[in-house]
Design a protein around this motif. Structure first.
Motif, PDB file in Angstrom:
ATOM      1  N   ALA A 233      33.843  12.253   1.149  1.00  0.00           N
ATOM      2  CA  ALA A 233      33.825  10.794   1.233  1.00  0.00           C
ATOM      3  C   ALA A 233      33.014  10.332   2.442  1.00  0.00           C
ATOM      4  N   ARG A 234      33.175  11.025   3.554  1.00  0.00           N
ATOM      5  CA  ARG A 234      32.455  10.642   4.775  1.00  0.00           C
ATOM      6  C   ARG A 234      30.945  10.698   4.573  1.00  0.00           C
ATOM      7  N   GLN A 235      30.479  11.651   3.775  1.00  0.00           N
ATOM      8  CA  GLN A 235      29.054  11.753   3.493  1.00  0.00           C
ATOM      9  C   GLN A 235      28.527  10.544   2.724  1.00  0.00           C
ATOM     10  N   LEU A 236      29.438   9.803   2.076  1.00  0.00           N
ATOM     11  CA  LEU A 236      29.056   8.583   1.372  1.00  0.00           C
ATOM     12  C   LEU A 236      29.258   7.345   2.244  1.00  0.00           C
ATOM     13  N   GLY A 237      29.667   7.540   3.494  1.00  0.00           N
ATOM     14  CA  GLY A 237      29.951   6.423   4.367  1.00  0.00           C
ATOM     15  C   GLY A 237      31.318   5.806   4.144  1.00  0.00           C
ATOM     16  N   VAL A 238      32.245   6.564   3.511  1.00  0.00           N
ATOM     17  CA  VAL A 238      33.576   6.071   3.180  1.00  0.00           C
ATOM     18  C   VAL A 238      34.622   6.810   4.013  1.00  0.00           C
ATOM     19  N   THR A 239      35.535   6.067   4.619  1.00  0.00           N
ATOM     20  CA  THR A 239      36.644   6.663   5.364  1.00  0.00           C
ATOM     21  C   THR A 239      37.810   6.911   4.422  1.00  0.00           C
ATOM     22  N   ALA A 240      38.259   8.150   4.350  1.00  0.00           N
ATOM     23  CA  ALA A 240      39.380   8.511   3.480  1.00  0.00           C
ATOM     24  C   ALA A 240      40.489   9.147   4.304  1.00  0.00           C
ATOM     25  N   GLN A 241      41.703   8.713   4.076  1.00  0.00           N
ATOM     26  CA  GLN A 241      42.870   9.284   4.740  1.00  0.00           C
ATOM     27  C   GLN A 241      43.374  10.482   3.946  1.00  0.00           C
ATOM     28  N   VAL A 242      43.652  11.582   4.645  1.00  0.00           N
ATOM     29  CA  VAL A 242      44.159  12.777   3.972  1.00  0.00           C
ATOM     30  C   VAL A 242      45.676  12.675   3.811  1.00  0.00           C
ATOM     31  N   ILE A 243      46.129  12.773   2.570  1.00  0.00           N
ATOM     32  CA  ILE A 243      47.557  12.863   2.251  1.00  0.00           C
ATOM     33  C   ILE A 243      47.730  14.106   1.394  1.00  0.00           C
ATOM     34  N   ARG A 244      48.357  15.120   1.959  1.00  0.00           N
ATOM     35  CA  ARG A 244      48.507  16.389   1.245  1.00  0.00           C
ATOM     36  C   ARG A 244      49.440  16.236   0.044  1.00  0.00           C
ATOM     37  N   LEU A 245      49.118  16.948  -1.000  1.00  0.00           N
ATOM     38  CA  LEU A 245      49.988  16.982  -2.169  1.00  0.00           C
ATOM     39  C   LEU A 245      51.165  17.914  -1.891  1.00  0.00           C
ATOM     40  N   GLY A 246      52.063  18.035  -2.864  1.00  0.00           N
ATOM     41  CA  GLY A 246      53.277  18.805  -2.630  1.00  0.00           C
ATOM     42  C   GLY A 246      53.532  19.863  -3.677  1.00  0.00           C
ATOM     43  N   VAL A 247      54.730  20.406  -3.625  1.00  0.00           N
ATOM     44  CA  VAL A 247      55.170  21.399  -4.596  1.00  0.00           C
ATOM     45  C   VAL A 247      56.672  21.211  -4.787  1.00  0.00           C
ATOM     46  N   ASP A 248      57.134  21.466  -5.997  1.00  0.00           N
ATOM     47  CA  ASP A 248      58.560  21.376  -6.304  1.00  0.00           C
ATOM     48  C   ASP A 248      59.189  22.738  -6.005  1.00  0.00           C
ATOM     49  N   HIS A 249      59.901  22.828  -4.890  1.00  0.00           N
ATOM     50  CA  HIS A 249      60.451  24.123  -4.470  1.00  0.00           C
ATOM     51  C   HIS A 249      61.609  24.575  -5.356  1.00  0.00           C
ATOM     52  N   GLN A 250      62.233  23.661  -6.067  1.00  0.00           N
ATOM     53  CA  GLN A 250      63.268  24.072  -7.013  1.00  0.00           C
ATOM     54  C   GLN A 250      62.653  24.707  -8.258  1.00  0.00           C
ATOM     55  N   ARG A 251      61.522  24.165  -8.686  1.00  0.00           N
ATOM     56  CA  ARG A 251      60.863  24.705  -9.871  1.00  0.00           C
ATOM     57  C   ARG A 251      60.121  25.997  -9.553  1.00  0.00           C
ATOM     58  N   PHE A 252      59.603  26.110  -8.334  1.00  0.00           N
ATOM     59  CA  PHE A 252      58.841  27.281  -7.931  1.00  0.00           C
ATOM     60  C   PHE A 252      59.473  27.916  -6.687  1.00  0.00           C
ATOM     61  N   PRO A 253      60.659  28.522  -6.847  1.00  0.00           N
ATOM     62  CA  PRO A 253      61.339  29.133  -5.695  1.00  0.00           C
ATOM     63  C   PRO A 253      60.755  30.507  -5.379  1.00  0.00           C
ATOM     64  N   PRO A 254      60.950  31.006  -4.159  1.00  0.00           N
ATOM     65  CA  PRO A 254      60.506  32.368  -3.839  1.00  0.00           C
ATOM     66  C   PRO A 254      61.200  33.387  -4.730  1.00  0.00           C
ATOM     67  N   ARG A 255      60.429  34.330  -5.235  1.00  0.00           N
ATOM     68  CA  ARG A 255      60.966  35.356  -6.122  1.00  0.00           C
ATOM     69  C   ARG A 255      60.740  36.737  -5.529  1.00  0.00           C
ATOM     70  N   PRO A 256      61.621  37.694  -5.799  1.00  0.00           N
ATOM     71  CA  PRO A 256      61.416  39.063  -5.307  1.00  0.00           C
ATOM     72  C   PRO A 256      60.254  39.738  -6.043  1.00  0.00           C
ATOM     73  N   MET A 257      59.868  40.871  -5.545  1.00  0.00           N
ATOM     74  CA  MET A 257      58.780  41.618  -6.165  1.00  0.00           C
ATOM     75  C   MET A 257      59.123  41.979  -7.611  1.00  0.00           C
ATOM     76  N   PRO A 258      58.232  41.701  -8.555  1.00  0.00           N
ATOM     77  CA  PRO A 258      58.520  42.044  -9.949  1.00  0.00           C
ATOM     78  C   PRO A 258      58.366  43.538 -10.197  1.00  0.00           C
TER      79      PRO A 258
END
Length: 310
Positions: A131-156
């Motif tokens: 965006a900056r290369q186009l002369g536009v200021t953009a605020q960064v807002i990171r996306l997320g993840v659903d930790h209930q849907r994608f919980p840590p799993r042991p080695m398969p």
């Protein structure tokens, strides 16, 4: 605060990045004081050139009946034009969010929308730089993840390599496909599963894929964020991930240059070395805890309120 949102897709079962973002964020907005008025395209066949015809009547009605404080567009090409024009006619500020910019025949439209928005948000430092290369200021807002849907799993138990790709050339799935014979020669009981290219899966099935996978391959050459990388990290899976565009910002183990011999070596390492596997899995899972959809919704709500009060 009421926010009008012209919208081009939010399928409940889709794993398409743009639809996942909308579905996850919009469902969390009421908890942060935002009342979203989602304006869906009334018919199929939405294109950039007919988007004004599709959305203008509903946007006019929303402005008249609900008096939103803000108009927000998620897709630059499909909702950007009607959002900008409705905002100018009504005197309501407009904000847009984008993931990344591509160089193609509609690049001019992306530029036009970004330059006419009152506020621009995006997912990563990479896309902020675009965006900056186009002369536009953009605020960064990171996306997320659903930790209930994608919980840590042991080695398969097995040696499954999950390739997450898609039909678009930027997903670069051919790079990993070409490596499969080399990996099989070194680890003969390796299994390969490819999703995203002719194999559609919903969120539940995707979580199962991560659960079954010993590691995840993501060779994309253009991402504004990279939700599959974050989902794999949250699931405690090592990655062999491209070092292009926004992907290095996760700090995932292992983020690699696209050199075939390097990828083969690391795939084999994670398939055969349990200690190395655990180190990468634990590191990735720990880093993923810094991301959540609740945080994304809070930061978007703050940005929108700032836009209204400016």
């Amino acid at each position: 605060m009421i926010v009008a949102m012209p919208h081009c897709g939010m399928n409940a079962n889709s794993t398409s990045g743009g639809e996942v973002v909308e579905r996850e964020v919009i469902s969390r907005l009421p908890a942060v004081g935002i009342e979203p008025h989602v304006i869906a395209a009334p018919w199929r066949g939405l294109r950039w050139w007919n988007s004004l015809f599709y959305f203008a009547p509903a946007l006019r009605r929303c402005v008249r009946e609900h008096r939103p404080a803000l108009i927000r567009a998620h897709s630059l090409r499909y909702t950007g034009i009607p959002a900008i024009i409705a905002a100018r006619l009504s005197g309501i500020p407009v904000t847009v969010h984008f993931h990344h910019l591509e160089q193609d025949r509609l690049s001019w439209l992306d530029r036009w929308v970004l330059r006419h928005a009152d506020r621009v948000t995006t997912d990563s430092l990479f896309s902020q730089h675009q965006a900056r290369q186009l002369g536009v200021t953009a605020q960064v807002i990171r996306l997320g993840v659903d930790h209930q849907r994608f919980p840590p799993r042991p080695m398969p138990a097995g040696r499954l390599v999950l390739l997450v790709g898609g039909n678009k050339p930027r997903k670069n799935v051919e790079f990993v496909q070409a490596l499969w014979p080399q990996v099989l020669r070194r680890v003969s009981d390796t299994e390969f599963l490819e999703v995203g290219q002719g194999v559609a899966v919903d969120d539940e099935a995707m979580a199962t894929c991560y659960h079954r996978a010993r590691l995840v391959a993501f060779p994309s050459v253009l991402e504004g964020f990279g939700l599959p990388v974050l989902e794999a990290m949250a699931s405690a899976r090592p990655l062999v991930c491209s070092d292009r565009t926004a992907l290095p910002e996760f700090g995932a183990v292992s983020t690699l240059a696209l050199r075939p011999s390097l990828w083969v070596d690391w795939i084999v390492e994670y398939l055969t070395n349990d200690r190395r596997w655990r180190e990468a899995a634990e590191s990735n899972a720990a880093k993923a805890w810094g991301y959540s959809w609740e945080r994304t919704a809070r930061e978007m709500a703050t940005a929108w309120r700032q836009c209204v009060s400016a």
